[in-house]
Motif scaffolding. Sequence first.
Motif, PDB file in Angstrom:
ATOM      1  N   LEU A   1     -57.352 -18.454  16.711  1.00  0.00           N
ATOM      2  CA  LEU A   1     -56.690 -19.653  16.201  1.00  0.00           C
ATOM      3  C   LEU A   1     -57.449 -20.915  16.613  1.00  0.00           C
ATOM      4  CD1 LEU A   1     -52.929 -18.706  16.635  1.00  0.00           C
ATOM      5  CD2 LEU A   1     -54.289 -18.791  14.566  1.00  0.00           C
TER       6      LEU A   1
ATOM      7  N   THR B   1     -47.104 -15.876  13.632  1.00  0.00           N
ATOM      8  CA  THR B   1     -47.321 -15.295  14.958  1.00  0.00           C
ATOM      9  C   THR B   1     -46.006 -15.222  15.732  1.00  0.00           C
ATOM     10  OG1 THR B   1     -49.427 -16.426  14.862  1.00  0.00           O
ATOM     11  CG2 THR B   1     -48.836 -15.419  16.944  1.00  0.00           C
TER      12      THR B   1
ATOM     13  N   HIS C   1     -45.450 -29.018  16.368  1.00  0.00           N
ATOM     14  CA  HIS C   1     -46.371 -28.303  15.490  1.00  0.00           C
ATOM     15  C   HIS C   1     -47.314 -29.233  14.728  1.00  0.00           C
ATOM     16  CE1 HIS C   1     -43.564 -29.200  12.132  1.00  0.00           C
ATOM     17  NE2 HIS C   1     -44.646 -29.086  11.390  1.00  0.00           N
TER      18      HIS C   1
ATOM     19  N   VAL D   1     -49.366 -20.121   9.936  1.00  0.00           N
ATOM     20  CA  VAL D   1     -49.949 -19.070  10.778  1.00  0.00           C
ATOM     21  C   VAL D   1     -49.233 -19.026  12.128  1.00  0.00           C
ATOM     22  CG1 VAL D   1     -52.029 -18.357  11.990  1.00  0.00           C
ATOM     23  CG2 VAL D   1     -52.185 -19.188   9.651  1.00  0.00           C
ATOM     24  N   LEU D   2     -48.961 -20.199  12.696  1.00  0.00           N
ATOM     25  CA  LEU D   2     -48.216 -20.237  13.965  1.00  0.00           C
ATOM     26  C   LEU D   2     -46.855 -19.568  13.783  1.00  0.00           C
ATOM     27  CD1 LEU D   2     -48.833 -23.842  15.396  1.00  0.00           C
ATOM     28  CD2 LEU D   2     -49.992 -21.721  15.972  1.00  0.00           C
TER      29      LEU D   2
ATOM     30  N   THR E   1     -50.953 -32.116  11.383  1.00  0.00           N
ATOM     31  CA  THR E   1     -50.253 -31.830  10.139  1.00  0.00           C
ATOM     32  C   THR E   1     -49.606 -33.126   9.686  1.00  0.00           C
ATOM     33  OG1 THR E   1     -49.752 -29.689  11.069  1.00  0.00           O
ATOM     34  CG2 THR E   1     -48.590 -30.294   9.050  1.00  0.00           C
TER      35      THR E   1
ATOM     36  N   PRO F   1     -49.542 -24.427  10.515  1.00  0.00           N
ATOM     37  CA  PRO F   1     -48.189 -24.144  10.995  1.00  0.00           C
ATOM     38  C   PRO F   1     -47.649 -22.814  10.473  1.00  0.00           C
ATOM     39  CG  PRO F   1     -48.324 -26.376  10.179  1.00  0.00           C
ATOM     40  CD  PRO F   1     -49.620 -25.732   9.852  1.00  0.00           C
TER      41      PRO F   1
ATOM     42  N   THR G   1     -43.402 -25.162  20.368  1.00  0.00           N
ATOM     43  CA  THR G   1     -44.354 -24.936  19.271  1.00  0.00           C
ATOM     44  C   THR G   1     -43.854 -25.604  18.004  1.00  0.00           C
ATOM     45  OG1 THR G   1     -44.731 -22.782  20.262  1.00  0.00           O
ATOM     46  CG2 THR G   1     -45.691 -23.158  18.100  1.00  0.00           C
TER      47      THR G   1
ATOM     48  N   LEU H   1     -47.705 -21.928  21.987  1.00  0.00           N
ATOM     49  CA  LEU H   1     -47.593 -20.586  21.407  1.00  0.00           C
ATOM     50  C   LEU H   1     -48.117 -19.535  22.374  1.00  0.00           C
ATOM     51  CD1 LEU H   1     -46.998 -19.079  18.665  1.00  0.00           C
ATOM     52  CD2 LEU H   1     -49.458 -19.068  18.371  1.00  0.00           C
TER      53      LEU H   1
END
Lengths: 107, 952
Positions: free
Chosen positions: B671, A33, B627, A29-30, B682, A27, B623, B637
């Motif tokens: 990615l 970005t 996530h 890294v997201l 996550t 997350p 996103t 994304l």
Amino acid sequence: MEALIAIAIGVLTTCGVYLLLRARTFPVVLGLTLLSYGVNLFLFAMGRLTVGAPAIIEPARAAYTDPLPQALVLTAIVIGFGMTAFVVVLALRARADLGTDHVDGDQ
Amino acid sequence: MHSSLPLMVSLPFVGALLAAWSGTQGRLWSAWVSGGVALASLGLLFGPALAVMQGETLLWQATWVPQIGLDLGFRLDGLSLLFALMILGIGLLVVLYARYYLADQDPMGRFYAYLMLFMGAMLGLVTSENLIQMAIFWELTSITSFLLVSYWRHRSEARQGARMALAITGAGGLALLGGLLLLGQIVGSYQLSDVLAAADSIKASPLYLPALLLILLGVFTKSAQFPFHFWLPHAMAAPTPVSAYLHSATMVKAGVFLLARLFPALSDTAAWTWIVAPVGLATLVLGAYTALFKHDLKGLLAYSTISHLGLITLLFGIGTPLAAVAAVFHIMNHATFKASLFMAAGIIDHEAGTRDMRRLSGLWHYMPYTGLLAMVAAAAMAGVPLLNGFLSKEMFFEKTVFMAELTDSAWLLPVFATLAGAFAVAYSLRFIHDVFFGGAPTELPRIPHEPTRWMKVPVEILVVICVAVGILPGLTFGPLLYLAAGATLQGPLPEFSLSVWHGFTPALGMSVLALLGGVAIYAVRRPLFRLHEQSFGRFDARALFIALESALLGLAAWLDQRLHRPSLQRMLAVILLAAVAVVVAGLWPSLRDGTLSGPLPLTPPDPVSIAAMLCLVVGAVGTVVLHRERWTALVMLSVVGLIVALAFVKLSAPDLALTQLSVEMVTIVLLLLALYFLPKHTPRESSLPRRLRDLTLAGAVGLTAAALVWAVLTRPYQSIAGWFLDNSVPGGGGTNVVNVILVDFRGFDTLGEITVLAIAAVGIYMLLQGLRLDAPRADAQGRPWSWDTHPLILATFARLLLPLALLVAVFILLRGHNLPGGGFIAGLVVAVALVMQYLANGITWTRPRISGQLHPLIGIGLLLSTATGLGSWYFDRPFLTSAHGHFHLPLIGDLELATAMLFDLGVLMVVVGITLVILIRLGELDALEYPPARGRRRVMAARAQLRRGGGH
């Protein structure tokens, strides 16, 4: 148009920052970005918004957009990719060496 | 222009590389190389030296960064000639000496490389015409001295001594830089010639005192003046050749050199006299007193050096022209006798195995020749007549008497001077008597003997100079002294006579008193030692330094504890809060007055833009919301990235749109690859209050960003865009202004940016080295990965499309100068095309066909871009000047080509290199360990297991 850009940058920044504050690498890294999109747009917007007047010299045209922020942002995009790649690989390495994808190496 | 000056200074730096390299070829090579280099530098000095003898001041200058007054400039006048001769002459002797001093297990190459580096730095320092350049060389001497002192890095006292020396001289160097900058500000130029000519305006300036204080801090730390003197005795952990070189003749003299150099510009004020003279006096007396009580030979010499440096400083502090002449003379004399004494101490240590005077005695019996040399040099140090030390010490005594006659309060000066002289006689006596006489040695580790012939030669040469100067001063050092003193004063020399006999003067009386007093002090040394150990001996400046250092480190650790919590989230939150605070503070006035919106008319939004922005918002929010489901979040994304590219299209930025689009592709592939190795979900870890807090902070950052953008976009602005638009075609030969800026106007920036990319690539390459990751054998639902051959249609088309894609890339590169395109975009297109092959055909098929070792491309690209930039030097143009012209090619037609295109080609190669290094190496991580055949079997097994598992 100005309001649209301001809102877009605001939303990108908010979403990016929120993800940046998460505890796992992916997350983050997201978020990084998303934040880069916002920052690139921000830098770009400093040259003001012009529609339909790219900075390509043509004899018959007088109005051009500001090319300088564009040149800055162009390299920023590529460097942003380099940075993202570095962070991603760092995250992979951390996962391999520490056995976790927590940003502080905690389980 | 006297180009032999910069050549002379740079030769030792080249010599350092050569010495380091030749050290790997054979043990003694580096000594020969260093000797040759020192000799060659000395040879280069010959021509300029002759000119200086004729009364010229040689200057060599080249512009470097003229905007900040930083130019490359070398200057040779009498003073710098004197120092250059000492640096090279004594340096040559030290090279010879060290060759015999260093033991078999000491790496010679490293020693001589450091020594050469130091020689170059020191030469640069004394010949600098530009003050900033001087400060740079000054720091270089500190650093190289650190390397030399810590040469025996396995010894802890060497490391500690080196660190202490670096801490103190380095801190002084910083102060000096500040002082020199102030001085340059006062004068309006950093050229030494201008500074020396502007003495009156410097002394009248309100900045004079701060500048003086800062410069003196640099001087005092470097020349080991009280209260910064204590680093020098601890630097004695260095190999003795280093001490003979750095701690007698060169580095510690850098401070007094600067006093001499800036003497005309800074001296002759009350502040100068009242700071420099007392510090010098205190150092003189303290050094001479302490030297007597040091049991280590080198410790004694170190404190004696401190004392003599104090003497020189005191002379400069007295400030009369005659005192300055005496100071310069003593610099020369001290260098000769102290260097020879250090070498003698080294020989004793080398042959007897110890430097402790309590264990040494009666060496006269074993090494009478060395004893004789040491005796003469020590007598010179004590100031015995017919030796050089006597002459300058006489001059010094004379100046103190003169000062005492001039001012009533200065009557103490001759008293202290005589006292210090007496102590100098006493410690010189001790150096000789304790070591060479006093009964046969009993506790020596080995039986001493005379050293090899050539180890004594450097000592002999220096001792001969001591005697020759002592007897015939006018014929030996005379001419050089006149030159150096003249350059120090930058004016007419005062009347003075260089001779041994001046008649019965007060100074002679003081000399006699000092000699007799010294003998008397030495006679009662034993009770004195006891007294010292019970009083001053207990005080150790080193302990104070260490206490101070650990207090500082403790403070840093405490601050670190407070500020640096080991949590990335918390630190990020603090940084972001600070950023919000800064922006809000800036926006506050307009927020308060309600003038956030500026006067600029708005561009009306069109429905398509509104729809696109809605997509962007949905993508970004999606996103965040999704996530924890990482695949889905990644898809969301990518929507955002595409919309950003569309926004660039709409807002007249075709280059940005192309870049964004291709970067988007490689980013998503990257990615996806990363996600293959990372967990797919996550876990929910943050509590609700924590998430709310983060959301609030994120909202605050977003709001301030939006407010800032709004405020900026509604206000008019001044841009330098006009210049680029006007000059793009005539100056850069291209109509695509963005590209012309990148490769021409701001080509240097771009070069920096691709260098950053290359560095990132190297970092990534190293991080991936040896990385072992367990790739999951099945996806989140437990379904094993498909090992099916790659889809036929995709594979076929990808192969067909490759040449076409490469053609497109060439097209984009070539047209980039005039139409949207360029190296960055073309590079990304090539990379995407190649990555596509890997995706569609698999690694096993692609790797033999397209080399996986693409990282050399990065280096080649960087070199090409740099070489294009350097090429313009050949045509006498500034770095990265672009040339362009029209060409007519058959079949293709008119072409406008610019050398910037070559630069852009370099950019392309770097971009291709980094992208492929990352993506392909990452993709191969798994495949390298599991070849497909085995993998397929493994999948079958996994499937079979699943089926069995399903049955349960």
